[in-house]
Design a protein around this motif. Structure first.
Motif, PDB file in Angstrom:
ATOM      1  N   ASN A 142      20.362  -4.741  -7.904  1.00 50.74           N
ATOM      2  CA  ASN A 142      19.251  -4.665  -8.844  1.00 50.74           C
ATOM      3  C   ASN A 142      17.970  -5.271  -8.302  1.00 50.74           C
ATOM      4  O   ASN A 142      16.908  -5.068  -8.866  1.00 50.74           O
ATOM      5  N   ASN A 143      18.048  -6.034  -7.229  1.00 51.85           N
ATOM      6  CA  ASN A 143      16.878  -6.692  -6.668  1.00 51.85           C
ATOM      7  C   ASN A 143      16.157  -5.726  -5.725  1.00 51.85           C
ATOM      8  O   ASN A 143      16.669  -5.389  -4.667  1.00 51.85           O
ATOM      9  N   PRO A 144      14.931  -5.276  -6.090  1.00 47.32           N
ATOM     10  CA  PRO A 144      14.236  -4.307  -5.224  1.00 47.32           C
ATOM     11  C   PRO A 144      13.811  -4.889  -3.885  1.00 47.32           C
ATOM     12  O   PRO A 144      13.662  -4.169  -2.920  1.00 47.32           O
ATOM     13  N   GLN A 145      13.630  -6.203  -3.790  1.00 46.51           N
ATOM     14  CA  GLN A 145      13.226  -6.805  -2.523  1.00 46.51           C
ATOM     15  C   GLN A 145      14.355  -6.802  -1.505  1.00 46.51           C
ATOM     16  O   GLN A 145      14.102  -6.830  -0.321  1.00 46.51           O
ATOM     17  N   SER A 146      15.604  -6.779  -1.948  1.00 41.63           N
ATOM     18  CA  SER A 146      16.714  -6.800  -0.999  1.00 41.63           C
ATOM     19  C   SER A 146      16.780  -5.514  -0.184  1.00 41.63           C
ATOM     20  O   SER A 146      17.348  -5.489   0.884  1.00 41.63           O
ATOM     21  N   HIS A 147      16.181  -4.443  -0.685  1.00 36.68           N
ATOM     22  CA  HIS A 147      16.201  -3.172   0.037  1.00 36.68           C
ATOM     23  C   HIS A 147      15.017  -3.023   0.983  1.00 36.68           C
ATOM     24  O   HIS A 147      15.008  -2.157   1.833  1.00 36.68           O
ATOM     25  N   LYS A 148      13.994  -3.845   0.842  1.00 41.67           N
ATOM     26  CA  LYS A 148      12.816  -3.746   1.685  1.00 41.67           C
ATOM     27  C   LYS A 148      13.074  -4.231   3.107  1.00 41.67           C
ATOM     28  O   LYS A 148      12.527  -3.708   4.050  1.00 41.67           O
ATOM     29  N   VAL A 149      13.886  -5.253   3.259  1.00 40.68           N
ATOM     30  CA  VAL A 149      14.122  -5.843   4.569  1.00 40.68           C
ATOM     31  C   VAL A 149      15.264  -5.095   5.243  1.00 40.68           C
ATOM     32  O   VAL A 149      16.408  -5.200   4.839  1.00 40.68           O
ATOM     33  N   GLY A 150      14.922  -4.329   6.280  1.00 39.78           N
ATOM     34  CA  GLY A 150      15.922  -3.614   7.040  1.00 39.78           C
ATOM     35  C   GLY A 150      16.385  -4.454   8.212  1.00 39.78           C
ATOM     36  O   GLY A 150      15.607  -5.172   8.824  1.00 39.78           O
ATOM     37  N   ARG A 151      17.655  -4.364   8.500  1.00 42.41           N
ATOM     38  CA  ARG A 151      18.206  -5.075   9.647  1.00 42.41           C
ATOM     39  C   ARG A 151      18.729  -4.052  10.634  1.00 42.41           C
ATOM     40  O   ARG A 151      19.203  -2.989  10.236  1.00 42.41           O
ATOM     41  N   PHE A 152      18.642  -4.394  11.909  1.00 43.24           N
ATOM     42  CA  PHE A 152      19.197  -3.512  12.921  1.00 43.24           C
ATOM     43  C   PHE A 152      19.660  -4.321  14.116  1.00 43.24           C
ATOM     44  O   PHE A 152      19.239  -5.455  14.327  1.00 43.24           O
ATOM     45  N   LEU A 153      20.543  -3.722  14.877  1.00 47.29           N
ATOM     46  CA  LEU A 153      21.121  -4.358  16.058  1.00 47.29           C
ATOM     47  C   LEU A 153      20.222  -4.090  17.254  1.00 47.29           C
ATOM     48  O   LEU A 153      19.839  -2.945  17.516  1.00 47.29           O
ATOM     49  N   ILE A 154      19.863  -5.160  17.980  1.00 47.04           N
ATOM     50  CA  ILE A 154      19.072  -4.985  19.193  1.00 47.04           C
ATOM     51  C   ILE A 154      19.885  -5.429  20.404  1.00 47.04           C
ATOM     52  O   ILE A 154      20.816  -6.233  20.289  1.00 47.04           O
ATOM     53  N   THR A 155      19.527  -4.898  21.536  1.00 43.85           N
ATOM     54  CA  THR A 155      20.129  -5.250  22.811  1.00 43.85           C
ATOM     55  C   THR A 155      19.026  -5.785  23.706  1.00 43.85           C
ATOM     56  O   THR A 155      18.007  -5.125  23.898  1.00 43.85           O
TER      57      THR A 155
ATOM     58  N   PRO B 217      23.943  -7.783  28.702  1.00 45.66           N
ATOM     59  CA  PRO B 217      22.959  -7.913  27.624  1.00 45.66           C
ATOM     60  C   PRO B 217      23.437  -8.852  26.507  1.00 45.66           C
ATOM     61  O   PRO B 217      24.610  -9.173  26.399  1.00 45.66           O
ATOM     62  N   ILE B 218      22.478  -9.257  25.688  1.00 44.80           N
ATOM     63  CA  ILE B 218      22.734 -10.032  24.478  1.00 44.80           C
ATOM     64  C   ILE B 218      22.490  -9.083  23.316  1.00 44.80           C
ATOM     65  O   ILE B 218      21.504  -8.340  23.314  1.00 44.80           O
ATOM     66  N   ARG B 219      23.352  -9.113  22.313  1.00 44.75           N
ATOM     67  CA  ARG B 219      23.192  -8.261  21.135  1.00 44.75           C
ATOM     68  C   ARG B 219      23.240  -9.124  19.884  1.00 44.75           C
ATOM     69  O   ARG B 219      24.113  -9.973  19.757  1.00 44.75           O
ATOM     70  N   PHE B 220      22.312  -8.877  18.969  1.00 36.40           N
ATOM     71  CA  PHE B 220      22.341  -9.556  17.677  1.00 36.40           C
ATOM     72  C   PHE B 220      21.493  -8.781  16.677  1.00 36.40           C
ATOM     73  O   PHE B 220      20.705  -7.909  17.047  1.00 36.40           O
ATOM     74  N   LEU B 221      21.688  -9.096  15.386  1.00 34.71           N
ATOM     75  CA  LEU B 221      20.951  -8.448  14.313  1.00 34.71           C
ATOM     76  C   LEU B 221      19.620  -9.139  14.070  1.00 34.71           C
ATOM     77  O   LEU B 221      19.534 -10.365  14.133  1.00 34.71           O
ATOM     78  N   VAL B 222      18.598  -8.341  13.793  1.00 34.23           N
ATOM     79  CA  VAL B 222      17.275  -8.862  13.451  1.00 34.23           C
ATOM     80  C   VAL B 222      16.770  -8.127  12.225  1.00 34.23           C
ATOM     81  O   VAL B 222      17.226  -7.019  11.910  1.00 34.23           O
TER      82      VAL B 222
ATOM     83  N   ILE C 165       9.097  -7.106  15.351  1.00 35.94           N
ATOM     84  CA  ILE C 165      10.001  -6.488  16.327  1.00 35.94           C
ATOM     85  C   ILE C 165      10.268  -5.021  15.974  1.00 35.94           C
ATOM     86  O   ILE C 165      10.469  -4.192  16.852  1.00 35.94           O
ATOM     87  N   GLY C 166      10.217  -4.693  14.693  1.00 32.08           N
ATOM     88  CA  GLY C 166      10.482  -3.323  14.265  1.00 32.08           C
ATOM     89  C   GLY C 166       9.291  -2.393  14.371  1.00 32.08           C
ATOM     90  O   GLY C 166       9.410  -1.203  14.079  1.00 32.08           O
ATOM     91  N   SER C 167       8.140  -2.886  14.799  1.00 32.23           N
ATOM     92  CA  SER C 167       6.932  -2.059  14.846  1.00 32.23           C
ATOM     93  C   SER C 167       6.978  -0.982  15.928  1.00 32.23           C
ATOM     94  O   SER C 167       6.222  -0.020  15.869  1.00 32.23           O
ATOM     95  N   HIS C 168       7.846  -1.122  16.924  1.00 34.67           N
ATOM     96  CA  HIS C 168       7.932  -0.140  18.006  1.00 34.67           C
ATOM     97  C   HIS C 168       9.063   0.860  17.813  1.00 34.67           C
ATOM     98  O   HIS C 168       9.119   1.862  18.504  1.00 34.67           O
ATOM     99  N   GLY C 169       9.970   0.564  16.905  1.00 36.01           N
ATOM    100  CA  GLY C 169      11.075   1.468  16.656  1.00 36.01           C
ATOM    101  C   GLY C 169      12.167   1.409  17.709  1.00 36.01           C
ATOM    102  O   GLY C 169      13.146   2.122  17.622  1.00 36.01           O
TER     103      GLY C 169
END
Length: 138
Positions: free
Chosen positions: A11-24, A33-38, A89-93
C-alpha cells in the motif's frame, strides 16, 4: 515478514519508487568481480564505498585501501569518462562497472627531492634522487 508488514509495503507508494538492481564491479588487478544490490538513486560515491568495503571484507588482493576519493568508477557501456561521484548509479542504465585506482602525482624539486610521493612513485624521480642528476622528458 509478517502479513501486516507485507500489506503495508504493497500500500505504500514510495516503496515502489526505489528500484534495486544487481551490479557487477570489476576491480583493476583483482581476480574476479564484486556483485551486490544497489538502489537506482544511490550515488556513485556510495557505490564505490560499498565496493571497497566488500572487497576488503572478502580479503581480496591487491589491497586497495578505504578512501573512496582515490578511485574512479567507469561504466562498461559508456565511453572512457569516469562517472561523477555525485550522480545516481542508475542514471546510465548500465549494470557492469570497472573500479580503478587514481594515479598518485609526484613532484620533483630542483634539488631532486620528491614531494607528495605515495606508492612506488615515478621511476624518473627515483633515478634523479638516487643518482643526483636529471633526465629530461620528451
Amino acid at each position: 515478514m509478517s502479513i501486516f508488514l507485507q500489506k503495508q509495503k504493497k500500500n505504500n507508494p514510495q516503496s515502489h519508487k526505489v528500484g534495486r538492481f544487481l551490479i557487477t564491479i570489476n576491480v583493476l588487478g583483482s581476480a574476479g568481480p564484486i556483485r551486490f544490490l544497489v538502489n537506482v538513486e544511490d550515488l556513485v560515491a556510495a557505490v564505490i564505498d560499498t565496493a571497497l568495503r566488500s572487497y576488503a571484507r572478502e580479503g581480496r588482493l591487491p589491497i586497495l585501501g578505504s578512501d573512496l576519493n582515490n578511485f574512479f568508477l567507469y561504466s562498461a557501456n559508456a565511453g572512457s569518462d569516469a562517472l561523477s561521484p555525485w550522480e545516481a548509479i542508475g542514471s546510465h542504465g548500465g549494470r557492469n562497472f570497472l573500479l580503478c585506482k587514481k594515479q598518485q602525482q609526484t613532484q620533483v624539486t630542483d634539488d631532486g627531492a620528491v614531494l607528495g610521493r605515495k606508492g612506488s612513485g615515478n621511476w624518473k624521480a627515483w633515478l634523479n634522487k638516487s643518482l643526483n642528476f636529471k633526465i629530461s622528458s620528451h
